[in-house]
Design an enzyme around this catalytic site. Structure first.
Site, mmCIF file in Angstrom:
data_model
loop_
_atom_site.group_PDB
_atom_site.id
_atom_site.type_symbol
_atom_site.label_atom_id
_atom_site.label_comp_id
_atom_site.label_asym_id
_atom_site.label_seq_id
_atom_site.Cartn_x
_atom_site.Cartn_y
_atom_site.Cartn_z
ATOM 1 N N ASP A 76 0.796 -1.055 -0.110
ATOM 2 C CA ASP A 76 -0.173 0.054 -0.056
ATOM 3 C C ASP A 76 1.035 1.302 -0.240
ATOM 4 O O ASP A 76 2.191 1.312 0.316
ATOM 5 C CB ASP A 76 -0.780 -0.201 1.248
ATOM 6 N N ASP A 104 -0.432 5.168 0.951
ATOM 7 C CA ASP A 104 -0.693 5.996 2.118
ATOM 8 C C ASP A 104 -0.761 5.531 3.488
ATOM 9 O O ASP A 104 -1.332 4.537 3.686
ATOM 10 C CB ASP A 104 -1.838 6.906 1.830
ATOM 11 N N THR A 134 -2.379 0.530 -4.556
ATOM 12 C CA THR A 134 -2.998 1.879 -3.783
ATOM 13 C C THR A 134 -4.476 2.282 -4.388
ATOM 14 O O THR A 134 -4.736 1.858 -5.423
ATOM 15 C CB THR A 134 -1.946 3.086 -4.182
ATOM 16 N N SER A 135 -5.011 2.586 -3.484
ATOM 17 C CA SER A 135 -6.346 3.259 -3.647
ATOM 18 C C SER A 135 -6.232 4.584 -4.448
ATOM 19 O O SER A 135 -7.323 5.213 -4.877
ATOM 20 C CB SER A 135 -7.318 3.334 -2.523
ATOM 21 N N LYS A 137 -10.563 -1.194 -2.047
ATOM 22 C CA LYS A 137 -10.458 -1.958 -0.750
ATOM 23 C C LYS A 137 -11.648 -1.427 0.156
ATOM 24 O O LYS A 137 -12.069 -0.375 0.138
ATOM 25 C CB LYS A 137 -9.135 -1.519 0.134
ATOM 26 N N ASP A 194 -1.682 -0.160 6.400
ATOM 27 C CA ASP A 194 -1.930 0.684 7.449
ATOM 28 C C ASP A 194 -3.175 0.889 8.019
ATOM 29 O O ASP A 194 -3.595 1.325 9.076
ATOM 30 C CB ASP A 194 -1.162 1.893 7.151
#
Length: 223
Positions: free
Chosen positions: A14, A16, A109-110, A141, A166
């Site tokens: 991931d 962030d 990643t989103s 996600k 995270d």
């Protein structure tokens, strides 16, 4: 105290909160959004980490049409891409990524391409060659699609992948994909990853001759 050792053939990362600390800008953008919509900022911040923006909006404003969420999300992505004040690496991220050179790994990643490129650059981090971004998936996600796609692009079975995450949504996505999860940072531990560390200085990568990746995780922080 001896380290906990996890073995894998690929790592899925991931961005962030895991590689990049973007909490300052995320707080600014989402608290402004919460105020505009008459929502409690603290409650909003409990939802937004790890998800695509439109998915967070669907949770927070369940009656609102998705087309409005998508339009709102596009505006917010542009705001986030332009606001890089306070974006820095998570401690240990640069050394961690350097240790993965030549080993199978992907960014999952989103964020979209523009935002992920901007934030990684602002934090002084190199982009992995394989990247799964918001444009690459149909579901955010905690759906496992992104991690499964990352594993497929690397040609590695999900069970042989370890995820670094995270957020609650991210940990759930990794587990739903059938992968083990290393939780990074203060949010992760509450969501029951396989092990949790405060940052990436507590993880050491060892490449074995047979292609296996050994992750030595500071056992003082395992869960």
């Amino acid at each position: 105290m001896p380290a906990t050792v996890l073995t894998a053939r690929a790592l899925l990362l991931d961005m962030d909160g895991t590689l990049v600390n973007s909490d300052a800008v995320v707080e600014r953008i989402w608290r402004r959004w919460a105020e505009r919509h008459g929502l409690d900022g603290d409650q909003v911040m409990k939802v937004v980490h790890g998800r695509q923006g439109h998915a967070s909006m669907a949770v927070l404003l369940p009656e609102r049409p998705m087309r409005q969420n998508l339009a709102d999300n596009a505006r917010m992505l542009a705001e986030e891409t332009a606001d890089l004040d306070g974006v820095v690496e998570v401690p240990g991220a640069a050394a961690f990524l350097a240790s993965l050179r030549g080993l199978p790994h992907a960014l999952v990643t989103s964020a979209d391409v523009a935002l992920s490129t901007a934030r990684m650059a602002a934090a002084g981090l190199p982009l992995p060659d394989v990247r799964v971004t918001a444009e690459s998936v149909g579901a955010s996600k905690p759906d496992p699609e992104g991690f499964l796609k990352g594993a497929a692009e690397l040609g590695i079975a999900p069970a042989d992948c370890v995820v670094f995450e995270d957020s609650g949504a991210g940990v759930a996505a990794g587990k739903a994909a059938g992968m083990r999860v290393v939780g990074v940072g203060p949010r992760a531990g509450a969501h029951h990853p396989d092990v949790a560390v405060p940052d990436l200085t507590h993880v050491r990568v060892e490449a074995a001759a047979d292609g296996e990746i050994r992750l030595h995780v500071d056992a003082a922080h395992s869960v």
